[in-house]
Design a protein around this motif. Structure first.
Motif, short mmCIF file in Angstrom:
data_model
loop_
_atom_site.label_atom_id
_atom_site.label_comp_id
_atom_site.label_asym_id
_atom_site.label_seq_id
_atom_site.Cartn_x
_atom_site.Cartn_y
_atom_site.Cartn_z
N LEU A 143 -7.85 -4.00 -6.96
CA LEU A 143 -7.55 -2.80 -7.05
C LEU A 143 -8.52 -1.44 -7.15
O LEU A 143 -7.99 -0.40 -6.37
CB LEU A 143 -7.29 -2.88 -8.21
N LEU A 144 -9.55 -0.98 -7.39
CA LEU A 144 -10.35 -0.52 -6.97
C LEU A 144 -10.68 -0.12 -5.16
O LEU A 144 -10.72 1.21 -5.34
CB LEU A 144 -11.40 -0.51 -8.36
N LEU A 153 -0.99 2.53 -11.24
CA LEU A 153 0.00 1.27 -11.81
C LEU A 153 0.22 0.41 -11.71
O LEU A 153 0.33 -1.07 -12.50
CB LEU A 153 0.99 1.52 -9.80
N GLY A 154 -1.32 -0.13 -11.03
CA GLY A 154 -1.67 -1.27 -11.30
C GLY A 154 -1.66 -2.13 -12.27
O GLY A 154 -1.65 -3.56 -12.43
N ILE A 155 -3.18 -1.13 -12.75
CA ILE A 155 -3.03 -1.24 -14.78
C ILE A 155 -2.09 -1.02 -15.24
O ILE A 155 -1.63 -2.62 -15.75
CB ILE A 155 -3.69 -0.31 -14.62
N GLY A 179 10.51 -11.71 -12.50
CA GLY A 179 10.61 -10.69 -11.24
C GLY A 179 10.24 -9.30 -11.07
O GLY A 179 8.98 -9.19 -10.43
N LEU A 180 10.11 -8.46 -12.55
CA LEU A 180 9.08 -7.96 -12.72
C LEU A 180 8.26 -7.68 -12.52
O LEU A 180 7.14 -6.92 -11.64
CB LEU A 180 9.79 -7.26 -13.94
N ALA A 181 7.29 -8.88 -13.02
CA ALA A 181 6.19 -8.77 -12.67
C ALA A 181 5.47 -9.18 -11.11
O ALA A 181 4.49 -9.25 -10.51
CB ALA A 181 4.53 -10.28 -12.79
N ALA A 186 5.66 -4.80 -4.01
CA ALA A 186 6.57 -3.81 -3.58
C ALA A 186 6.29 -2.80 -3.68
O ALA A 186 6.51 -1.79 -2.67
CB ALA A 186 8.25 -3.94 -3.60
N ILE A 187 5.83 -1.82 -4.70
CA ILE A 187 5.29 -0.81 -5.21
C ILE A 187 4.00 -0.80 -5.10
O ILE A 187 4.03 0.63 -4.41
CB ILE A 187 5.36 -0.66 -7.08
N VAL A 188 3.17 -1.27 -5.18
CA VAL A 188 1.88 -1.32 -5.24
C VAL A 188 1.16 -1.00 -3.86
O VAL A 188 0.69 -0.23 -2.83
CB VAL A 188 0.62 -1.55 -5.61
N GLY A 189 2.03 -2.04 -3.04
CA GLY A 189 2.02 -1.79 -1.66
C GLY A 189 2.53 -0.37 -0.79
O GLY A 189 1.77 -0.37 0.12
N TRP A 190 3.61 -0.07 -1.68
CA TRP A 190 3.58 1.40 -0.43
C TRP A 190 2.74 2.37 -0.67
O TRP A 190 2.50 3.35 -0.22
CB TRP A 190 5.23 1.66 -0.86
#
Length: 321
Positions: A143-144, A153-155, A179-181, A186-190
């Motif tokens: 992640l770093l 956002l990842g944390i 589903g949320l997890a 879709a969020i962190v990739g963008w």
């Protein structure tokens, strides 16, 4: 659904003394090649069942491809794709390990899960906890490698990972929390590529949440009898005989949101045309779903790997042209 699938009958023939996990694929590399000391940990992380890795990874790939559609000049980041595949492997392993620690008592009462490492005695909760920490630290290293927004956002997603194992005890909708997890890629990739949020990733995330609810409802059909006996809640139990039409509606919602996400990012008719392939695969799952046939729900569930692959390909086709 026309009846109840009895998972105990499908898995009762597994000999516990072999150490093999009942719902792992026959001939998987862990059973065939992993050294004995590694096998309990590999099974905790579900390395013998890689479908979960792919299902966690594909929303990341969706988002990277969607970002490429939105910013054609920036292009598709293959290095980030590799990092996110490694990260998905580690986080899926950590999540499964944590889930097994929390669910150890429940797993002893379910035919499909009582051969897992903790309930079978192949690994202790302490060993599993140490393994969980090790995987989480390695995932943090991955992640770093990204920008600050993506790191934050990842944390933040760890909250979703932590609460999911408890949801089957308190709500009929544990699949929503999964589903949320599971859709968070879709969020962190963008953000990893764009370094900001917007409507395209939000629509993509919402579509992926519905996708997860749909395919995990199908997956939960395998345990519906045992879950009823021990009081574990799921959307498969909640939907009951209406599972097929409800999952059809959920999948339709996922597909519509994915198309809207692509259009919001600047995609066009080429994506819409190519996206009929993953849409058709989801329709096939619902059309042929039969909980009375052993392995039918599981095979429909695993086919979502190809839904993920073809949706990513559809976005890449839009970007390339």
């Amino acid at each position: 659904m026309g009846g109840t699938f009895r998972p105990g009958l499908a898995y009762r023939s597994v000999r516990m003394q072999t150490g093999k996990v009942a719902d792992a694929q026959r001939g998987n590399w862990v059973d065939a090649f992993a050294p004995d000391w590694l096998k309990p940990y590999a099974r905790l992380a579900r390395w013998d069942r890689p479908i979960g890795i792919w299902l966690l990874f594909w929303p990341c790939a969706f988002a990277l491809a969607l970002a490429a559609v939105a910013r054609p000049a920036v292009g598709f980041n293959f290095w980030y794709l590799l990092l996110m595949l490694v990260g998905a492997t580690l986080m899926r392993g950590a999540g499964c390990t944590g889930n097994d620690i929390v669910d150890a008592k429940i797993d002893t009462m379910v035919a499909r899960t009582r051969s897992r490492p903790i309930p079978s005695g192949a690994a202790s909760r302490t060993q599993a906890a140490v393994f969980l920490v090790a995987q989480s630290l390695l995932a943090l290293v991955i992640l770093l490698q990204f920008n600050l927004l993506t790191i934050v956002l990842g944390i933040a997603s760890l909250v979703l990972v932590a609460i999911y194992p408890f949801m089957k005890r308190v709500t009929w909708w544990p699949q929503f929390f999964l589903g949320l997890a599971f859709s968070y890629g879709a969020i962190v990739g963008w953000t990893a590529q764009i370094d900001s949020l917007g409507w395209p990733p939000i629509l993509l995330y919402a579509g992926c949440i519905l996708w997860v609810i749909g395919y995990d409802t199908i997956y939960a059909l395998q345990d519906i009898e045992d879950d009823t006996l021990i009081g574990v809640k799921s959307t498969a139990r909640l939907f009951g005989s209406r599972t097929r039409p409800i999952v059809a509606g959920i999948y339709a919602g996922a597909y519509i949101l994915w198309v809207l996400a692509a259009l919001a990012a600047g995609g066009g008719w080429l994506f819409v045309l190519a996206s009929l392939v993953p849409g058709g695969l989801m329709a096939w799952q619902v059309w042929t779903l039969n909980a009375d046939e052993p392995q039918n729900p599981y095979l429909r569930f695993t086919s979502n790997h190809w839904v993920g692959f073809t949706l990513t390909l559809a976005l890449l086709i839009e970007w390339a042209w």
